[in-house]
Structure formats: C-alpha cells, structure tokens
Motif scaffolding. Structure first.
Motif, PDB file in Angstrom:
ATOM      1  N   HIS A 217     -11.037   5.769  -8.721  1.00 47.56           N
ATOM      2  CA  HIS A 217     -11.081   4.921  -7.524  1.00 47.56           C
ATOM      3  C   HIS A 217      -9.895   3.959  -7.528  1.00 47.56           C
ATOM      4  CE1 HIS A 217     -13.244   2.657 -10.688  1.00 47.56           C
ATOM      5  NE2 HIS A 217     -12.573   1.644 -10.193  1.00 47.56           N
ATOM      6  N   ASP A 218      -9.037   4.086  -8.532  1.00 49.67           N
ATOM      7  CA  ASP A 218      -7.894   3.193  -8.722  1.00 49.67           C
ATOM      8  C   ASP A 218      -6.633   3.823  -8.126  1.00 49.67           C
ATOM      9  OD1 ASP A 218      -5.793   1.637  -9.665  1.00 49.67           O
ATOM     10  OD2 ASP A 218      -6.761   1.232 -11.590  1.00 49.67           O
ATOM     11  N   HIS A 252      -6.392   8.571   8.173  1.00 44.78           N
ATOM     12  CA  HIS A 252      -7.833   8.335   8.342  1.00 44.78           C
ATOM     13  C   HIS A 252      -8.155   6.857   8.145  1.00 44.78           C
ATOM     14  CE1 HIS A 252     -12.183   8.750   7.908  1.00 44.78           C
ATOM     15  NE2 HIS A 252     -12.049   9.985   8.367  1.00 44.78           N
ATOM     16  N   PRO A 253      -9.002   6.270   8.989  1.00 47.22           N
ATOM     17  CA  PRO A 253      -9.359   4.848   8.831  1.00 47.22           C
ATOM     18  C   PRO A 253      -9.932   4.508   7.458  1.00 47.22           C
ATOM     19  CG  PRO A 253     -10.028   5.611  10.996  1.00 47.22           C
ATOM     20  CD  PRO A 253      -9.545   6.834  10.241  1.00 47.22           C
ATOM     21  N   TYR A 254     -10.614   5.455   6.821  1.00 44.16           N
ATOM     22  CA  TYR A 254     -11.134   5.179   5.480  1.00 44.16           C
ATOM     23  C   TYR A 254      -9.980   5.051   4.484  1.00 44.16           C
ATOM     24  CZ  TYR A 254     -13.729   5.651   1.120  1.00 44.16           C
ATOM     25  OH  TYR A 254     -14.260   5.432  -0.130  1.00 44.16           O
ATOM     26  N   THR A 255      -8.969   5.896   4.607  1.00 44.46           N
ATOM     27  CA  THR A 255      -7.789   5.791   3.735  1.00 44.46           C
ATOM     28  C   THR A 255      -7.084   4.465   3.978  1.00 44.46           C
ATOM     29  OG1 THR A 255      -7.532   8.197   3.963  1.00 44.46           O
ATOM     30  CG2 THR A 255      -5.722   7.003   2.929  1.00 44.46           C
ATOM     31  N   TRP A 256      -6.996   4.043   5.252  1.00 40.96           N
ATOM     32  CA  TRP A 256      -6.397   2.735   5.555  1.00 40.96           C
ATOM     33  C   TRP A 256      -7.159   1.628   4.830  1.00 40.96           C
ATOM     34  CZ3 TRP A 256      -6.450   3.466  11.621  1.00 40.96           C
ATOM     35  CH2 TRP A 256      -5.584   4.517  11.956  1.00 40.96           C
ATOM     36  N   GLY A 257      -8.485   1.712   4.875  1.00 43.96           N
ATOM     37  CA  GLY A 257      -9.304   0.706   4.217  1.00 43.96           C
ATOM     38  C   GLY A 257      -9.083   0.674   2.714  1.00 43.96           C
ATOM     39  N   LEU A 258      -8.977   1.847   2.083  1.00 48.87           N
ATOM     40  CA  LEU A 258      -8.728   1.896   0.642  1.00 48.87           C
ATOM     41  C   LEU A 258      -7.384   1.258   0.297  1.00 48.87           C
ATOM     42  CD1 LEU A 258      -9.906   5.505  -0.350  1.00 48.87           C
ATOM     43  CD2 LEU A 258     -11.118   3.355  -0.739  1.00 48.87           C
ATOM     44  N   LEU A 259      -6.367   1.574   1.067  1.00 51.90           N
ATOM     45  CA  LEU A 259      -5.028   1.047   0.799  1.00 51.90           C
ATOM     46  C   LEU A 259      -4.951  -0.458   1.046  1.00 51.90           C
ATOM     47  CD1 LEU A 259      -2.908   3.947   2.327  1.00 51.90           C
ATOM     48  CD2 LEU A 259      -3.034   3.323  -0.089  1.00 51.90           C
ATOM     49  N   SER A 261      -7.275  -2.534   0.507  1.00 53.20           N
ATOM     50  CA  SER A 261      -8.055  -3.254  -0.495  1.00 53.20           C
ATOM     51  C   SER A 261      -7.343  -3.365  -1.840  1.00 53.20           C
ATOM     52  CB  SER A 261      -9.407  -2.551  -0.702  1.00 53.20           C
ATOM     53  OG  SER A 261      -9.224  -1.272  -1.289  1.00 53.20           O
ATOM     54  N   VAL A 262      -6.110  -2.860  -1.904  1.00 56.79           N
ATOM     55  CA  VAL A 262      -5.341  -2.877  -3.156  1.00 56.79           C
ATOM     56  C   VAL A 262      -4.347  -4.029  -3.129  1.00 56.79           C
ATOM     57  CG1 VAL A 262      -3.727  -1.600  -4.603  1.00 56.79           C
ATOM     58  CG2 VAL A 262      -5.552  -0.388  -3.417  1.00 56.79           C
ATOM     59  N   PRO A 263      -4.336  -4.911  -4.140  1.00 55.94           N
ATOM     60  CA  PRO A 263      -3.344  -5.995  -4.183  1.00 55.94           C
ATOM     61  C   PRO A 263      -1.937  -5.446  -4.366  1.00 55.94           C
ATOM     62  CG  PRO A 263      -4.563  -5.887  -6.247  1.00 55.94           C
ATOM     63  CD  PRO A 263      -5.229  -4.934  -5.315  1.00 55.94           C
ATOM     64  N   ARG A 264      -0.962  -6.078  -3.726  1.00 54.05           N
ATOM     65  CA  ARG A 264       0.429  -5.619  -3.802  1.00 54.05           C
ATOM     66  C   ARG A 264       1.290  -6.705  -4.423  1.00 54.05           C
ATOM     67  NH1 ARG A 264       1.607  -1.132  -1.017  1.00 54.05           N
ATOM     68  NH2 ARG A 264       3.796  -1.663  -1.145  1.00 54.05           N
ATOM     69  N   LEU A 265       2.217  -6.279  -5.283  1.00 51.92           N
ATOM     70  CA  LEU A 265       3.136  -7.203  -5.941  1.00 51.92           C
ATOM     71  C   LEU A 265       4.533  -7.141  -5.336  1.00 51.92           C
ATOM     72  CD1 LEU A 265       2.114  -6.579  -9.677  1.00 51.92           C
ATOM     73  CD2 LEU A 265       1.285  -8.359  -8.115  1.00 51.92           C
ATOM     74  N   ASP A 266       4.754  -6.209  -4.399  1.00 48.19           N
ATOM     75  CA  ASP A 266       6.101  -6.019  -3.851  1.00 48.19           C
ATOM     76  C   ASP A 266       6.223  -6.589  -2.438  1.00 48.19           C
ATOM     77  OD1 ASP A 266       4.455  -4.241  -2.569  1.00 48.19           O
ATOM     78  OD2 ASP A 266       5.806  -2.516  -2.746  1.00 48.19           O
ATOM     79  N   SER A 267       5.280  -7.445  -2.051  1.00 46.82           N
ATOM     80  CA  SER A 267       5.312  -8.002  -0.700  1.00 46.82           C
ATOM     81  C   SER A 267       5.468  -9.518  -0.771  1.00 46.82           C
ATOM     82  CB  SER A 267       4.026  -7.644   0.050  1.00 46.82           C
ATOM     83  OG  SER A 267       4.005  -8.256   1.316  1.00 46.82           O
ATOM     84  N   ASP A 268       6.303 -10.069   0.116  1.00 41.58           N
ATOM     85  CA  ASP A 268       6.505 -11.516   0.165  1.00 41.58           C
ATOM     86  C   ASP A 268       5.373 -12.224   0.895  1.00 41.58           C
ATOM     87  OD1 ASP A 268       8.907 -11.273  -1.170  1.00 41.58           O
ATOM     88  OD2 ASP A 268      10.053 -10.990   0.673  1.00 41.58           O
ATOM     89  N   THR A 269       4.695 -11.510   1.764  1.00 39.29           N
ATOM     90  CA  THR A 269       3.624 -12.126   2.542  1.00 39.29           C
ATOM     91  C   THR A 269       2.357 -12.219   1.715  1.00 39.29           C
ATOM     92  OG1 THR A 269       2.931  -9.990   3.424  1.00 39.29           O
ATOM     93  CG2 THR A 269       4.568 -11.214   4.691  1.00 39.29           C
ATOM     94  N   LYS A 270       1.643 -13.327   1.890  1.00 37.22           N
ATOM     95  CA  LYS A 270       0.387 -13.536   1.171  1.00 37.22           C
ATOM     96  C   LYS A 270      -0.768 -13.160   2.093  1.00 37.22           C
ATOM     97  CE  LYS A 270       2.120 -17.184  -1.855  1.00 37.22           C
ATOM     98  NZ  LYS A 270       1.949 -18.593  -2.303  1.00 37.22           N
TER      99      LYS A 270
END
Length: 343
Positions: A217-218, A252-259, A261-270
């Motif tokens: 699930h990771d 798929h909207p479910y795939t959007w939801g999974l993505l 829900s994952v924290p990102r380290l490469d984005s400047d926006t919080k």
C-alpha cells in the motif's frame, strides 16, 4: 515476443462464511512478463493479498473457493486452478517463492535459520544435508547477511527484524524460482531497513531475472522498484499501466486519492494530505455499479447502476471509470502530472 510467465484471467475468489459469501476477488485479470516487477497496490481489504495467495494456492479450501471460469496460467504450462495439492507442492517453492509480511510469525521459532532455508532445497532438489546447508550459506550471503556460516546455527529470535526479512527472502529464493511474490515485505520495518530491502529485491531481480509481484500500500515502495502497476479496489483492478502512466497520468479517481494521500518532499507548496472519505463497500453484497461510486466526488448516476468495465487510455494503460466515456463531462482532476496536487 516472449510469452508471459504468468497470465491471470477473470480470477474470482470467494470465502464461504456463516453470514454469507465474501466476494474477495472479483474478476481480476493481468499478465506478468519474464524479469518484470509488477506492483499491486490498494488499501487494506481490496483483495491484493488474496490474489497473491491464490496464485500460490495458499488460501485454505474451504472456506475459500476459486470460481469456475477463473484461470491462472503459469509458465505457459501450469493451470494453477486445476492442479491437485500434490502437483501444487512441486510448483510452490520450486518454481514460485513467496515473501510474507511478518517474518517473526512466518519463521519457525524452534528451528535454526539453516534448517529452515535448507528444508525446501532438500525437498525439491533432492540433495544431501551438507550440500543444502552450503547452499543456504550462499543464499544468506546473497541477501546481504554477514557471517552466514554462523547465522545458519542461530534461531529467528536472535536476529533483528531486517535480518529476519532477509532470511525470508533467502527461503523464497532457495530453489531459484521463476516467480517471486513479496506480500508487503517492508511493512514492519523502519524506513532505513525498508530502503535496504527494496535495494536488495531490485538487485536480486537484475541478477536472477526472476519475475516479481510486490503487494503493497506504500506508493514510495512502488516508485522505487516497480515497472508496471495494478491499482485494486473492492476486489477489482480499477487501473493498470506502466509506472510512469500511473504516476504521471492517473485516470481513476481512486488512484488520484491514493496519490494525494502521499507526502511529497519535492514540492515547495505546503499542501495538507488528503484522505479518501468513507469506507470500502461490504463485499458480502458488492454494489452493482462502480464500487468506488459512494466515495467518489465525481460519481454520476450511471456509476451507481452499471459497472464501467475498462476504458483503454493507451496500449498499456487502462482504467475502469465512466469519466473516460466520450459522453462524460470534463472534470479537472485534483492531481497534476507527477502526482502533484492542486491547491
């Protein structure tokens, strides 16, 4: 073109319970090519582990039932659903290996590490005990365990969690299987050890050309090791494609939801992590339309009435969503290329 090492077609698995029949896997189809790493992802209860265990024929019968019409063709010659238990014993371990979630409950606490690794070697390759132990020592070295000759005489409780997981990998690789199934192999490990296990699996796959199915699930693990991805929900595949297609062009909207829900380290926006509202459907009585409709903010009337089937996005990418129908309204998906979220 080489034949796939594994062809799963319309796999349906149910569990007979006192309260009724749980339809755990509902028409799953996919292929796995030689030397390929396929990730099956989804939240708990989506059917990914049941799918993996059915390929290995590890689900007890009863209560599990593989429905008529299901097909699991392995290596172009073994129809797994039709094999007897005796025939399956020759395939399992010798041609297929499995790494389980929790090594502490999978390893026998009363047997030494050497005895547990060499057990499968002696059974399938008909070699003497000394030769099997030498092979076990080589396997421990292959999976990165130091002083392998000493470790052979130790018991599971004497090893760390990461070392026990490496032992599980050694057991799975003992007979040079063509297919390796890893069922959430990093779940109980800390982040540093997780990275080491993923590096190890990747290195082994390159050295041996073993085909790998990794259940997780990771999505971080998926990005590190997989070449193709199956997204499962409520016992069905809702989207499948190559890694870049799923991560950079999810449909798929479910795939959007999974993505999301994952924290990102490469984005400047919080941006806050977004959870998927609601709960999965009860598989005692699955909904007749799209199983995700009750949790989907883009659901239309047709979604609750008719199963969408799979719409082809490309030759290698498909998604089971009515939003891909030519008559569906255009929606702004909440996730950009590369998995970045809006807002």
């Amino acid at each position: 073109m080489a034949k796939p090492i594994l062809e799963v077609n319309d796999l349906r698995v149910s569990f007979k319970m006192y309260a009724g029949e749980v339809q755990a896997v509902r028409g799953v189809s996919f292929t796995l090519n030689k030397g390929e790493v396929l990730a099956i992802v989804g939240e708990s209860g989506c059917g990914k582990s049941v799918t993996a265990q059915t390929i290995m024929r590890l689900n007890p019968t009863p209560p599990s039932i593989i429905k008529e019409g299901s097909s699991i063709l392995f290596d172009g010659k073994h129809e797994i659903t039709k094999l007897t238990n005796s025939q399956m014993e020759h395939v399992r371990g010798e041609e297929m290996g499995m790494i389980f979630q929790d090594p502490m409950t999978s390893l026998n606490p009363t047997m030494t590490i050497g005895a547990q690794i060499s057990e499968g070697i002696r059974k399938h390759q008909k070699v003497k005990k000394v030769e099997a132990l030498l092979r076990a020592s080589d396997l421990l070295a292959l999976v990165g365990i130091s002083n392998p000759h000493e470790r052979l005489h130790q018991y599971p409780h004497e090893l760390s969690g990461g070392m026990r997981q490496r032992v599980m990998i050694a057991i799975a690789l003992a007979c040079n299987p063509k297919l390796l199934i890893a069922d959430e192999p990093t779940t109980a490990l800390d982040v540093t050890i997780q990275a080491q296990i993923i590096d190890l699996l990747r290195d082994i796959q390159k050295k041996t050309e073993t085909s790998i199915i990794i259940i997780t699930h990771d999505l971080g693990v998926v990005a590190e090791i997989a070449q193709r991805v199956l997204v499962m929900y409520a016992g069905r595949v809702v989207e499948q494609g190559y890694l870049d297609e799923i991560f950079y062009n999810p449909q798929h909207p479910y795939t959007w939801g999974l993505l999301r829900s994952v924290p990102r380290l490469d984005s400047d926006t919080k941006s806050a992590l977004v959870s998927i509202p609601g709960t999965p459907p009860d598989l005692f009585a699955p909904p007749k339309g799209c199983a995700f409709a009750a949790r989907c903010p883009y659901a239309m009337k047709v979604c609750t009435e008719i199963d969408p089937g799979h719409f082809r996005v490309s030759d290698t990418h498909s998604s089971a969503c009515w939003l891909l129908h030519e008559d569906a309204p255009n929606v702004e998906r909440p996730i950009e290329a590369g998995g970045r979220t809006h807002g």
